[in-house]
Scaffold this motif. Sequence first.
Motif, PDB file in Angstrom:
ATOM      1  N   UNK A 265     102.475 113.139  65.783  1.00  0.00           N
ATOM      2  CA  UNK A 265     101.156 113.106  65.436  1.00  0.00           C
ATOM      3  C   UNK A 265      99.951 112.502  66.479  1.00  0.00           C
ATOM      4  N   UNK A 266      98.382 112.159  65.880  1.00  0.00           N
ATOM      5  CA  UNK A 266      97.790 111.239  66.578  1.00  0.00           C
ATOM      6  C   UNK A 266      98.387 109.877  65.875  1.00  0.00           C
ATOM      7  N   UNK A 267      99.350 109.746  65.095  1.00  0.00           N
ATOM      8  CA  UNK A 267      99.476 107.710  64.910  1.00  0.00           C
ATOM      9  C   UNK A 267     100.898 107.661  64.864  1.00  0.00           C
ATOM     10  N   UNK A 268     101.145 106.638  64.008  1.00  0.00           N
ATOM     11  CA  UNK A 268     102.861 106.280  64.704  1.00  0.00           C
ATOM     12  C   UNK A 268     103.557 105.964  63.332  1.00  0.00           C
ATOM     13  N   UNK A 269     104.851 106.456  63.348  1.00  0.00           N
ATOM     14  CA  UNK A 269     105.419 105.861  62.084  1.00  0.00           C
ATOM     15  C   UNK A 269     106.539 105.126  62.411  1.00  0.00           C
ATOM     16  N   UNK A 270     106.949 104.743  61.218  1.00  0.00           N
ATOM     17  CA  UNK A 270     107.857 103.586  61.387  1.00  0.00           C
ATOM     18  C   UNK A 270     109.601 104.508  61.602  1.00  0.00           C
ATOM     19  N   UNK A 271     110.083 103.648  62.278  1.00  0.00           N
ATOM     20  CA  UNK A 271     111.992 104.357  62.275  1.00  0.00           C
ATOM     21  C   UNK A 271     112.810 103.346  61.807  1.00  0.00           C
ATOM     22  N   UNK A 272     112.359 102.235  62.386  1.00  0.00           N
ATOM     23  CA  UNK A 272     113.656 101.021  61.237  1.00  0.00           C
ATOM     24  C   UNK A 272     112.656  99.649  60.973  1.00  0.00           C
TER      25      UNK A 272
ATOM     26  N   UNK B  37     110.619  96.592  53.085  1.00  0.00           N
ATOM     27  CA  UNK B  37     110.669  96.806  54.405  1.00  0.00           C
ATOM     28  C   UNK B  37     109.930  98.222  54.138  1.00  0.00           C
ATOM     29  N   UNK B  38     109.375  98.531  55.479  1.00  0.00           N
ATOM     30  CA  UNK B  38     108.652 100.013  55.305  1.00  0.00           C
ATOM     31  C   UNK B  38     109.751 101.139  55.497  1.00  0.00           C
ATOM     32  N   UNK B  39     109.762 101.871  55.262  1.00  0.00           N
ATOM     33  CA  UNK B  39     110.481 103.146  55.177  1.00  0.00           C
ATOM     34  C   UNK B  39     110.757 104.398  56.611  1.00  0.00           C
ATOM     35  N   UNK B  40     111.560 104.519  56.159  1.00  0.00           N
ATOM     36  CA  UNK B  40     111.599 105.505  58.311  1.00  0.00           C
ATOM     37  C   UNK B  40     110.583 106.749  57.428  1.00  0.00           C
ATOM     38  N   UNK B  41     109.590 106.619  58.379  1.00  0.00           N
ATOM     39  CA  UNK B  41     108.308 107.546  58.318  1.00  0.00           C
ATOM     40  C   UNK B  41     107.140 107.429  57.759  1.00  0.00           C
ATOM     41  N   UNK B  42     106.873 106.137  57.463  1.00  0.00           N
ATOM     42  CA  UNK B  42     105.975 105.715  56.778  1.00  0.00           C
ATOM     43  C   UNK B  42     104.603 105.280  57.942  1.00  0.00           C
ATOM     44  N   UNK B  43     103.050 105.204  58.147  1.00  0.00           N
ATOM     45  CA  UNK B  43     102.427 105.408  59.065  1.00  0.00           C
ATOM     46  C   UNK B  43     102.451 104.009  59.196  1.00  0.00           C
ATOM     47  N   UNK B  44     102.378 103.512  60.260  1.00  0.00           N
ATOM     48  CA  UNK B  44     101.835 102.907  60.993  1.00  0.00           C
ATOM     49  C   UNK B  44     100.141 101.709  61.605  1.00  0.00           C
ATOM     50  N   UNK B  45      99.654 101.082  61.523  1.00  0.00           N
ATOM     51  CA  UNK B  45      99.170 101.022  61.912  1.00  0.00           C
ATOM     52  C   UNK B  45      98.173 100.911  63.395  1.00  0.00           C
ATOM     53  N   UNK B  46      97.003 101.620  62.879  1.00  0.00           N
ATOM     54  CA  UNK B  46      97.286 101.795  64.788  1.00  0.00           C
ATOM     55  C   UNK B  46      96.179 100.628  65.393  1.00  0.00           C
ATOM     56  N   UNK B  47      96.363 100.303  66.699  1.00  0.00           N
ATOM     57  CA  UNK B  47      95.664  99.072  67.299  1.00  0.00           C
ATOM     58  C   UNK B  47      95.631  99.470  69.118  1.00  0.00           C
TER      59      UNK B  47
END
Length: 628
Positions: free
Chosen positions: A96-103, A110-120
Amino acid sequence: MLHRKVIVMAEAILFVTSILICSVSVYMARSSMRNAIWQRMLDISNCAAASVDGDYLGSLTADEVGSKEYNDLYKKLAVFRDNVELKYIYSLKRSGDGFIFTMDTDPIDPASFGDTAENTEALESAASGTAAVDKVPYTDQWGKFYSAYSPVLDSSGNVVGIIAVDFASDWFDEQLSAQTVSTVRYYIVILICALLVAAILLMLIVRPFMKMHGKLYEEKVSAESANRAKSDFLANMSHEIRTPINAMLGMNEMILRESRRALDEQTDDADLQKHTLKNIVMYSSDVENAGHNLLAIINDILDFSKIEAGRLDLVEQPYRITGLLSSLSSMISLKARDKKLNFFIDVDESLPDELCGDEVRVRQIFTNILNNAVKYTDQGEVTMSLKGEHGDNGMITLVASIKDTGIGIRQEDMEKLFGKFERFDMERNSTVEGTGLGLAITQKLIDMMGGSIGVESEYGKGSTFTVTIPQKIALDVSAQDFMAVAEATTGEEKRRLFTAPSAHILVVDDTRVNLTVISYLLKDTLMMVDTASNGAEAVEMAAKTKYDVIIMDQRMPEMDGTQALHNIRSSNGESKDTPIICFTADAVVGARERYLEEGFSDYITKPVSGYALEEMLLRHLPAAKVDN
Ligand code: ADP
């Protein structure tokens, strides 16, 4: 002092400059350090991104987590996590408009697959294909980080994922601080070395240079102040000398007027004649007083110049303290009487009478202090008490205390009291004559004798000067009735010393008045007195006549006294071996020695009293011609 100031200033400039350079360097070192860290972060993320299979990462789904291929990729990224300074390494992809963790390779949280990452901003840049690094830190649930992001491309060249590496913001700041500290340390060492080297160089080069300049400057200042003192002194002297001269000329004018009037009137009136004579005697004694004042001023100046030149010597010989006190007493009593002051001297009767020391200078010390006491007292009394404190080896310390009820001395003037040319309270003392040298000379004489002088004074009430003078005891007989001696000595001074009708002397001087004065002064001795008005005339007369003594002035036109002396001595004239006495106004330091070296038999200075002249002649006239 100047060189020290220059060195301190140069060091201060160096210090401030170094601080400025150090600040600029720290700033530059920090920004290049920041760039270097960012570059390193990018290198790591690029390297990690390059090691990843883009096609696999692009197609990765939540179901793949835990599969063998997933674990292989995980291990590849974990190698970076374990071996370099980064905190976390993980992969992201746009959603979408942001980013998600894949690994996420963090073993603890650890962040799980699909957790939202901080956008910079940097993440957006990587997602569009350009690796980038955060310029400002961001904060998320794991902490505060700077991250580098590198795009991962599939085999078609599309961005399918992003490898991100996090560096803790604390680590980043530590790196910068470490760089700052080492830069500052380096500068401090350089600064200390530079300051030391500069100080040594300044000491070696600037110091002698500045010292020389400083010395020249000090010399200039002291020369200027000496010059000012000299000008003040000359102005003061001119005033001091003019005052008695004015009195002398004025009174002499009165004598002339009175005498001319008496001559013109030719009266037989005895009362009128007596009145005229009384006036003349009064005016003459004023002339005499003014002459003595003038002489005292000139003697002070001469003494002072001798002291300044270090040429004032004490002449020790036995003397009688009674004689000294009696002449002092008669002189001061007269002055005190003129001002209607009471004057007392109280002498400890056990004081030994015959002492050994420089009588003339001891007398001068007491005279100066007593004269001041009378000068600066308008009513009341002046008292002097004198006692002796016996010491070892036949020594005695004279302790004199001279007290007056005069104007006193202000506390702030006390410390300048013994300075040269110092006079105080001039608004009150404007009519009191003085040079401001008396106490300076007095103190110097007392120092030379190993004594001391102290003052206590209350302004408006009076002063007490206390003087101690060590003297040798010549004969331990007590100095009892010095007043009796006073009368005897004063009488003696006024008495003619001798008559010598058969003696024949020559007086040489180019000033007619001087010749007249000497002839008058010697009138009572009944000697034959010839006069000559210059050296050449004297040489001629000495060749023809056998004189018993020749009194020779120095500065004369045609031939001066010294030349005349040499001519007489080298001639075959009658007076070839006659004692020749140098009679001169040249009383400066060393004059006496110089004239005696020239060959004069003796030396006497102008102005001369009848008594001193007779005393001198008595030493040189043939004894057979002198009747006592
Ligand atoms: P001066 O020739 O002026 O008397 P001195 O050196 O003898 O010089 O004294 C310096 C100054 O000290 C005087 O001008 C006077 O102001 C002050 N002074 C000295 N003696 C006395 C005194 N007994 N009472 C008050 N002032 C004194």
